[in-house]
Scaffold this motif. Structure first.
Motif, PDB file in Angstrom:
ATOM      1  N   VAL A  55       0.860  -1.185   0.000  1.00  0.00           N
ATOM      2  CA  VAL A  55       0.000   0.000   0.000  1.00  0.00           C
ATOM      3  C   VAL A  55       0.899   1.238   0.000  1.00  0.00           C
ATOM      4  CG1 VAL A  55      -1.697   1.334   1.294  1.00  0.00           C
ATOM      5  CG2 VAL A  55      -1.890  -1.157   1.175  1.00  0.00           C
ATOM      6  N   VAL A  56       0.779   2.055  -1.031  1.00  0.00           N
ATOM      7  CA  VAL A  56       1.605   3.252  -1.162  1.00  0.00           C
ATOM      8  C   VAL A  56       1.111   4.311  -0.178  1.00  0.00           C
ATOM      9  CG1 VAL A  56       2.290   5.134  -2.696  1.00  0.00           C
ATOM     10  CG2 VAL A  56       2.180   2.783  -3.559  1.00  0.00           C
ATOM     11  N   THR A  57       2.036   4.786   0.640  1.00  0.00           N
ATOM     12  CA  THR A  57       1.700   5.818   1.621  1.00  0.00           C
ATOM     13  C   THR A  57       2.573   7.048   1.386  1.00  0.00           C
ATOM     14  OG1 THR A  57       3.327   4.925   3.172  1.00  0.00           O
ATOM     15  CG2 THR A  57       1.070   4.117   3.369  1.00  0.00           C
ATOM     16  N   PRO A  58       2.114   8.232   1.686  1.00  0.00           N
ATOM     17  CA  PRO A  58       0.844   8.540   2.348  1.00  0.00           C
ATOM     18  C   PRO A  58      -0.355   8.610   1.393  1.00  0.00           C
ATOM     19  CG  PRO A  58       2.048  10.571   1.975  1.00  0.00           C
ATOM     20  CD  PRO A  58       2.942   9.453   1.492  1.00  0.00           C
ATOM     21  N   THR A  59      -0.146   8.340   0.118  1.00  0.00           N
ATOM     22  CA  THR A  59      -1.232   8.488  -0.851  1.00  0.00           C
ATOM     23  C   THR A  59      -2.484   7.717  -0.427  1.00  0.00           C
ATOM     24  OG1 THR A  59       0.463   8.629  -2.556  1.00  0.00           O
ATOM     25  CG2 THR A  59      -1.800   8.312  -3.281  1.00  0.00           C
ATOM     26  N   PHE A  60      -2.263   6.487   0.051  1.00  0.00           N
ATOM     27  CA  PHE A  60      -3.405   5.631   0.400  1.00  0.00           C
ATOM     28  C   PHE A  60      -3.356   5.228   1.876  1.00  0.00           C
ATOM     29  CE2 PHE A  60      -2.618   4.442  -4.214  1.00  0.00           C
ATOM     30  CZ  PHE A  60      -3.625   5.260  -4.704  1.00  0.00           C
ATOM     31  N   ASP A  61      -3.044   6.172   2.739  1.00  0.00           N
ATOM     32  CA  ASP A  61      -2.823   5.890   4.154  1.00  0.00           C
ATOM     33  C   ASP A  61      -3.963   5.121   4.815  1.00  0.00           C
ATOM     34  OD1 ASP A  61      -0.336   6.528   5.050  1.00  0.00           O
ATOM     35  OD2 ASP A  61      -0.820   8.603   5.593  1.00  0.00           O
ATOM     36  N   LYS A  62      -5.191   5.443   4.449  1.00  0.00           N
ATOM     37  CA  LYS A  62      -6.313   4.830   5.159  1.00  0.00           C
ATOM     38  C   LYS A  62      -6.398   3.324   4.933  1.00  0.00           C
ATOM     39  CE  LYS A  62      -9.966   5.713   1.704  1.00  0.00           C
ATOM     40  NZ  LYS A  62     -11.234   6.440   1.439  1.00  0.00           N
ATOM     41  N   TYR A  63      -5.730   2.844   3.902  1.00  0.00           N
ATOM     42  CA  TYR A  63      -5.755   1.408   3.620  1.00  0.00           C
ATOM     43  C   TYR A  63      -4.587   0.675   4.291  1.00  0.00           C
ATOM     44  CZ  TYR A  63      -8.887   2.777  -0.224  1.00  0.00           C
ATOM     45  OH  TYR A  63      -9.917   3.289  -0.970  1.00  0.00           O
ATOM     46  N   ASN A  64      -3.635   1.419   4.841  1.00  0.00           N
ATOM     47  CA  ASN A  64      -2.419   0.809   5.348  1.00  0.00           C
ATOM     48  C   ASN A  64      -2.604   0.322   6.781  1.00  0.00           C
ATOM     49  OD1 ASN A  64       0.330   0.076   5.042  1.00  0.00           O
ATOM     50  ND2 ASN A  64       0.906   1.790   6.357  1.00  0.00           N
ATOM     51  N   ASP A  65      -2.033  -0.831   7.091  1.00  0.00           N
ATOM     52  CA  ASP A  65      -2.104  -1.410   8.430  1.00  0.00           C
ATOM     53  C   ASP A  65      -0.691  -1.501   8.984  1.00  0.00           C
ATOM     54  OD1 ASP A  65      -2.559  -2.823  10.735  1.00  0.00           O
ATOM     55  OD2 ASP A  65      -3.958  -4.240   9.823  1.00  0.00           O
ATOM     56  N   ALA A  66      -0.230  -0.390   9.579  1.00  0.00           N
ATOM     57  CA  ALA A  66       1.142  -0.335  10.087  1.00  0.00           C
ATOM     58  C   ALA A  66       1.365  -1.356  11.196  1.00  0.00           C
ATOM     59  CB  ALA A  66       1.448   1.080  10.586  1.00  0.00           C
ATOM     60  N   ALA A  67       0.341  -1.584  12.014  1.00  0.00           N
ATOM     61  CA  ALA A  67       0.484  -2.545  13.106  1.00  0.00           C
ATOM     62  C   ALA A  67       0.723  -3.957  12.575  1.00  0.00           C
ATOM     63  CB  ALA A  67      -0.766  -2.512  13.995  1.00  0.00           C
ATOM     64  N   ALA A  68       0.048  -4.295  11.500  1.00  0.00           N
ATOM     65  CA  ALA A  68       0.230  -5.629  10.917  1.00  0.00           C
ATOM     66  C   ALA A  68       1.636  -5.785  10.342  1.00  0.00           C
ATOM     67  CB  ALA A  68      -0.817  -5.862   9.829  1.00  0.00           C
ATOM     68  N   ILE A  69       2.146  -4.725   9.764  1.00  0.00           N
ATOM     69  CA  ILE A  69       3.512  -4.775   9.217  1.00  0.00           C
ATOM     70  C   ILE A  69       4.511  -5.014  10.345  1.00  0.00           C
ATOM     71  CG2 ILE A  69       5.309  -3.452   8.041  1.00  0.00           C
ATOM     72  CD1 ILE A  69       3.037  -1.878   6.654  1.00  0.00           C
ATOM     73  N   ALA A  70       4.346  -4.279  11.450  1.00  0.00           N
ATOM     74  CA  ALA A  70       5.254  -4.449  12.588  1.00  0.00           C
ATOM     75  C   ALA A  70       5.122  -5.845  13.190  1.00  0.00           C
ATOM     76  CB  ALA A  70       4.963  -3.377  13.636  1.00  0.00           C
ATOM     77  N   ALA A  71       3.888  -6.315  13.323  1.00  0.00           N
ATOM     78  CA  ALA A  71       3.675  -7.637  13.909  1.00  0.00           C
ATOM     79  C   ALA A  71       4.310  -8.739  13.063  1.00  0.00           C
ATOM     80  CB  ALA A  71       2.171  -7.891  14.055  1.00  0.00           C
ATOM     81  N   ALA A  72       4.372  -8.523  11.758  1.00  0.00           N
ATOM     82  CA  ALA A  72       4.977  -9.518  10.874  1.00  0.00           C
ATOM     83  C   ALA A  72       6.499  -9.376  10.818  1.00  0.00           C
ATOM     84  CB  ALA A  72       4.396  -9.376   9.469  1.00  0.00           C
ATOM     85  N   GLY A  73       7.026  -8.305  11.424  1.00  0.00           N
ATOM     86  CA  GLY A  73       8.471  -8.130  11.484  1.00  0.00           C
ATOM     87  C   GLY A  73       9.078  -7.463  10.275  1.00  0.00           C
ATOM     88  N   PHE A  74       8.250  -6.807   9.466  1.00  0.00           N
ATOM     89  CA  PHE A  74       8.763  -6.176   8.251  1.00  0.00           C
ATOM     90  C   PHE A  74       8.850  -4.644   8.379  1.00  0.00           C
ATOM     91  CE2 PHE A  74       6.827 -10.140   6.498  1.00  0.00           C
ATOM     92  CZ  PHE A  74       8.014 -10.724   6.081  1.00  0.00           C
ATOM     93  N   ASP A  75       8.795  -4.133   9.599  1.00  0.00           N
ATOM     94  CA  ASP A  75       8.893  -2.690   9.780  1.00  0.00           C
ATOM     95  C   ASP A  75      10.325  -2.192   9.807  1.00  0.00           C
ATOM     96  OD1 ASP A  75       9.169  -4.157  12.139  1.00  0.00           O
ATOM     97  OD2 ASP A  75       8.600  -2.457  13.386  1.00  0.00           O
ATOM     98  N   LYS A  76      11.290  -3.096   9.870  1.00  0.00           N
ATOM     99  CA  LYS A  76      12.696  -2.737   9.845  1.00  0.00           C
ATOM    100  C   LYS A  76      13.494  -3.968   9.422  1.00  0.00           C
ATOM    101  CE  LYS A  76      13.033  -3.668  14.821  1.00  0.00           C
ATOM    102  NZ  LYS A  76      11.627  -4.052  14.952  1.00  0.00           N
ATOM    103  N   PRO A  77      14.696  -3.780   8.910  1.00  0.00           N
ATOM    104  CA  PRO A  77      15.492  -4.958   8.506  1.00  0.00           C
ATOM    105  C   PRO A  77      15.884  -5.789   9.728  1.00  0.00           C
ATOM    106  CG  PRO A  77      16.770  -2.918   8.311  1.00  0.00           C
ATOM    107  CD  PRO A  77      15.367  -2.503   8.572  1.00  0.00           C
ATOM    108  N   ASP A  78      15.926  -7.098   9.550  1.00  0.00           N
ATOM    109  CA  ASP A  78      16.261  -8.017  10.645  1.00  0.00           C
ATOM    110  C   ASP A  78      17.061  -9.181  10.062  1.00  0.00           C
ATOM    111  OD1 ASP A  78      16.279  -9.971  12.688  1.00  0.00           O
ATOM    112  OD2 ASP A  78      14.416  -9.159  13.532  1.00  0.00           O
ATOM    113  N   MET A  79      18.380  -9.103  10.172  1.00  0.00           N
ATOM    114  CA  MET A  79      19.244 -10.115   9.561  1.00  0.00           C
ATOM    115  C   MET A  79      19.140 -11.453  10.279  1.00  0.00           C
ATOM    116  SD  MET A  79      20.460  -8.690   6.925  1.00  0.00           S
ATOM    117  CE  MET A  79      21.851  -9.707   6.411  1.00  0.00           C
TER     118      MET A  79
END
Length: 573
Positions: free
Chosen positions: A350-374
């Motif tokens: 989901v492209v942000t901020p263009t489509f912010d209302k569709y984005n689920d930042a919490a789900a991204i963090a919960a899946a571990g993709f909010d930052k690189p993790d080697m």
């Protein structure tokens, strides 16, 4: 640069959405002649103002190859040179202004109550560039040819969108669908260029409409064209239906094989309309003249595209895709590879901020993709059987001359190497790249979808719906290049098409992105900007952030026509 140069490429999008699926029957009329209000960086409005014709404008949009001089609007490899310049849609929809519509070849339209039938009124007085009148019969012929030759149906209107019938009566064209088709409006009304029946129903065009090159195109758009491999010269169409337009008499569109000379021409002022990545844009371009400007709104994703077909044993394994997704530092790629001109992407797509209302930042963090993790990357790769002691060698295809892609891929290579993933970049000509991409002849590809839509639905459907894929060796030009198949995702995307409210649409998209986080069918790296540089010394009427009347890049169609209809040559006034 963004593949978006989409332009050049292929179209292929799948099915798009123009207006809120929850809106009621829509009816638009027009008596103004088509185009909307625009203003230049210099502030000139063209809403009610007219200009004298004159001037020659040069477009700088590096393609990585010479021009094929093929203008078949159905050929997604070449149609970016004809759509918008030569061929026009029924209705223009601006995704940067909440799907604002501008009537073009259709002066109005009307849905029936359940959105299964739409009737367009075709504009009176429109002529083809050879002087023949454009009629409703031409419009019906355009769509029916897609049915007769399925290879032309780039948007799966007949095979997936439920189009069952297109007929012309008088100056009206009616399209009938199996189900509510409002969600497909953007595709059939905005992305399809109308062709002349009297040209396409005879000779080589009629015999092979899918492979005919259309070397001397006859269209209704603002320009005609003469082409050599090194340059396309567009000349104002004297039969164009908007009196006095286009204001710019000629366009020169040189073939650039590399960003370097293309950027140099922009910096020097030799070219005035740029649509490509410029490294160090402040020092290289903006500082050279107060007339040089840039505005590049993000609209799509640039992604690592893994081949999911089982014949590609490594990339079809989830562990390999997880390792790549966990390891890539998207912020670093954005800052270095894209010179900070494209924001980092996120794994939902989901492209942000263009489509912010569709984005689920919490789900991204919960899946571990909010930052690189080697650490997670190494663990995931181990599940697929690879490690530094048992390395995985993969090739990633890209396009020659896309220097920002080269820089981005170099960073990705460095980040994956410690895990035991060795990446080799294969830079290909534009045509070869898309041939391989569409036919699934790759392990990894670096790229994006060719067109965005007014919500994340358009891009996500292109990437994910199984109707948009094809067996290896056959063209998946509709956007599912990776060969992803998930019936649950198909069902959700189909539900979106008939959603009864905006909240329901948001909910559906968030459910779709849950699957993207789980399956990683594509791995967004940065958000693809609509590259745009422009010079205001001699030309006014450009789209700006304050007046985004169209997507600004020359490779965006049919937005390019809207820009061309607003530009004017200052010395001629």
């Amino acid at each position: 640069m963004r593949r978006s140069k989409s332009s050049l490429l292929a179209v292929a999008v799948s099915i798009g959405l123009a207006a809120s699926a929850c809106s009621s029957t829509k009816h638009t009329t027009d008596s103004s002649g088509g185009s909307s209000t625009a203003s230049s960086a210099g502030g000139s409005s063209t809403g009610a103002q007219t200009y004298k014709q004159g001037g020659t404008l040069t477009i700088s949009n590096e393609q990585g190859q010479t021009w094929p001089c093929s203008f078949n609007p159905y050929n997604s490899t070449f149609n970016l040179e004809s759509l918008g310049f030569i061929y026009e849609p029924l209705i223009y929809t601006n995704i940067l202004q909440d799907a604002k519509e501008t009537p073009m070849l259709a002066s109005s339209y009307q849905w029936n109550a359940d959105k299964t039938k739409i009737t367009f009124t075709i504009r009176d007085g429109v002529k083809w560039s050879d002087g023949q009148p454009l009629t409703a019969d031409d419009v019906a012929y355009t769509y029916n040819l897609m049915k007769q030759t399925p290879a032309l149906d780039n948007y799966s209107l007949w095979s997936a969108a439920g189009l069952t019938d297109v007929t012309a009566t008088g100056n009206q064209v009616s399209m009938t669908f199996k189900q509510n088709a409002q969600v497909y409006f953007y595709t059939f009304a905005t992305l399809v260029g109308i062709i002349p029946k009297h040209i396409w129903s005879t000779g080589d065009a009629a015999a092979h409409p899918d492979t005919w090159t259309d070397p001397n195109p006859i269209g209704s758009g603002p320009y005609t064209v003469k082409c050599t491999p090194n340059n396309m010269e567009y000349t104002a169409n004297p039969n164009f239906w908007q009196p006095g337009k286009p204001y710019v008499s000629k366009l020169e569109y040189p073939a650039y094989l590399d960003n370097g000379p293309a950027n140099q021409d922009l910096a020097s002022g030799k070219a005035q309309w740029g649509s490509q990545f410029i490294t160090g844009i402040k020092s290289f371009y903006l500082s050279k003249s107060s007339d040089n400007h840039t505005w590049s709104p993000p609209v799509l994703n640039v992604a690592v595209i893994p081949n999911l077909d089982p014949s590609h044993k490594a990339t079809s394994q989830l562990g390999v895709r997880q390792a790549i997704a966990y390891a890539i530092d998207k912020a670093k790629v954005s800052a270095i590879g894209e010179d900070g001109q494209q924001p980092p992407g996120n794994q939902t797509g989901v492209v942000t901020p263009t489509f912010d209302k569709y984005n689920d930042a919490a789900a991204i963090a919960a899946a571990g993709f909010d930052k690189p993790d080697m650490t997670k990357a190494a663990q995931a790769l181990a599940t697929a059987g690879y490690s530094p002691s048992n390395p995985l060698n993969l090739t990633i295809i890209s396009i020659q001359g896309y220097t920002d892609w080269d820089a981005s891929i170099a960073i990705i290579k460095d980040e994956l190497k410690p895990l035991g993933i060795n990446i080799t970049e294969s830079s290909l000509t534009n045509q070869t790249y898309y041939d391989k991409l569409y036919k699934g002849d790759f392990d990894l590809a670096y790229g994006s979808q060719p067109s965005a839509g007014p919500s994340p639905y358009t891009e996500l459907r292109a990437w994910l719906h199984s109707a948009n894929t094809a067996p290896i060796g056959q063209s998946a030009s509709a956007g599912n290049f990776e060969r992803y198949k998930n019936s649950a995702v198909d069902s959700l995307l189909d539900q979106y098409a008939t959603a009864s409210s905006a909240d329901q649409q948001v909910s559906v998209i968030k459910q779709v992105t849950t699957h993207v986080l789980q399956d990683l069918p594509f791995i967004p790296v940065t958000e693809s900007a609509d590259w745009f540089q422009y010079n205001t010394k001699n030309f006014g009427g450009w789209p700006t952030a304050d007046n985004p009347y169209a997507q600004p890049a020359a490779y965006n169609y049919p937005d390019n026509e809207q820009v061309l209809l607003h530009l004017y040559y200052k010395p001629a006034q």
